[in-house]
Enzyme design. Structure first.
Site: not given
Ligand SMILES: *Cc1c(COP(=O)(O)O)cnc(C)c1O
Length: 357
Positions: A193, A101, A169
């Site tokens: 998540k 990511w 993030d």
């Molecule tokens: C799942 C995830 C993403 C991607 O998320 P999307 O909403 O599918 O774009 C980005 N960063 C992390 C840390 C993730 O776990």
């Protein structure tokens, strides 16, 4: 009702109380005689739902609405990989590379300007968190990922970046533990998540940073200022996901808030790591440094891919679902977000012991 033990990495398990509230709201929202999905986002009920959700988020994060805006955007966390550099990367930005990511965020940054990778754990396939950073004090911002969903690592302490704006993030561990959120200028998380269904990305952004630093010339929808000025209703927002997020926030408060949630998460993760560490090498943790171990995604290996496949298949037959590691790394991954009940973790620990003997 038959609920399996759901260890999926995302979309992931949600509290039953939240699902039941969603079920009700799908037919009749608050006695309005229609579903939450059938109402205008400009109606007073939905505007007040959004106000309440935003207030709940800021309260949980101990942030003030004077300083921060809460936005619910589309495009997932992945859209933020692009929006952040589009709006804030003028000369150069620092990124910490801790996995897939982070790399995707870096790739988008590079399309806009210069990216300085201030630290990376790529040399060991991201199975640890770098401890030394080479930050540039003139960087437009520093970007990092708190929890690395795929590798089972997490950055425990907030890196010290001085006066440089800090962007994070938190897709896979937001609201799993208490943090000093006021250290950040922008926090984002795909909802699927830990806080709701897919379809909404939560962005908490410091207004003064936008006022001071947002670049001119971007398309209207891609500017944070657009969404801030329109109170996250510039276009039709993801109403249903926001409803579910708000129910999840209420559930978090009913569990005792972030401190209590963090305690439970530490306990759940501890049970699994103990089962791994006390297995005489039958299970091998992919992350050696205990300080770097995620409490959300617990990753481990068995002696061979065949043994891992057998483990996952047997677990599946016992209603333990979603244990297969990410396709890029293989192995086993148990995602145990806030809503994963202790009973599910206990069932998995028991299965791990049984499978070993
Ligand atoms: C799942 C995830 C993403 C991607 O998320 P999307 O909403 O599918 O774009 C980005 N960063 C992390 C840390 C993730 O776990």
């Amino acid at each position: 009702m038959n609920r399996v033990h759901n260890f999926s990495a995302g979309p992931a398990t949600l509290p039953v109380a939240v699902l039941n509230a969603a079920k009700q709201a799908c037919v009749d929202y608050n006695g309005c005689g229609m579903s939450v999905m059938e109402m205008s986002h400009r109606s007073k009920e939905i505007v007040s739902l959004f106000d309440e959700t935003k207030a709940n988020i800021l309260r949980l994060m101990n942030l003030s609405a004077d300083d921060y805006s809460v936005l619910f955007l589309g495009g997932g966390a992945s859209m933020q990989f692009a929006m952040i550099p589009l709006n804030f990367l003028k000369t150069s930005a620092d990124y910490i590379n801790t996995g897939v990511w982070s790399k995707k965020a870096i790739a988008e940054g590079k399309l806009v300007g210069n990216v300085n990778v201030a630290a990376s754990s790529a040399d060991k396939n991201f199975n640890y968190i770098p401890k030394e950073f080479s930050f540039d004090s003139n960087a437009d911002y520093v970007h990092y990922t708190t929890n690395n969903t795929i590798y089972g690592t997490r950055v425990k302490d907030i890196p010290n970046v001085g006066n440089v704006p800090l962007v994070c993030d938190m897709s896979s561990d937001l609201f799993s533990r208490d943090m000093d959120f006021s250290k950040f200028d922008l926090i984002y998380a795909g909802a699927q998540k830990n806080i709701g269904p897919s379809g909404a990305t939560l962005v908490v952004i410091k207004k003064s940073w936008v006022e001071k630093s947002e670049k001119d010339g971007n398309m209207t929808m891609l500017k944070y200022s657009t969404h801030i000025q329109a109170d996250t209703m510039f276009n039709t927002p993801p109403v249903f996901p926001v409803f579910v997020i708000n129910e999840t926030l209420k559930w978090i408060e009913s569990e005792g808030g972030l401190e209590a949630i963090e305690k439970k998460n530490n306990h759940k993760a501890g049970l699994l790591y103990d089962a791994i560490d006390n297995s005489n090498g039958f299970y091998k943790a992919t992350v050696a440094d205990k300080n770097d171990r995620s409490t959300m995604n617990v990753t481990f290996n068995l002696e061979s891919e065949e043994k891992e496949a057998e483990f996952i298949k047997k677990a599946d037959s016992l209603d333990m679902s979603g244990l297969k590691g990410h396709r890029s790394v293989g192995g086993v991954r148990a995602s145990i977000y806030n809503a994963c009940p202790l009973e599910s973790v206990e069932a998995l620990v028991k299965f791990m012991d049984d499978f070993r003997s």
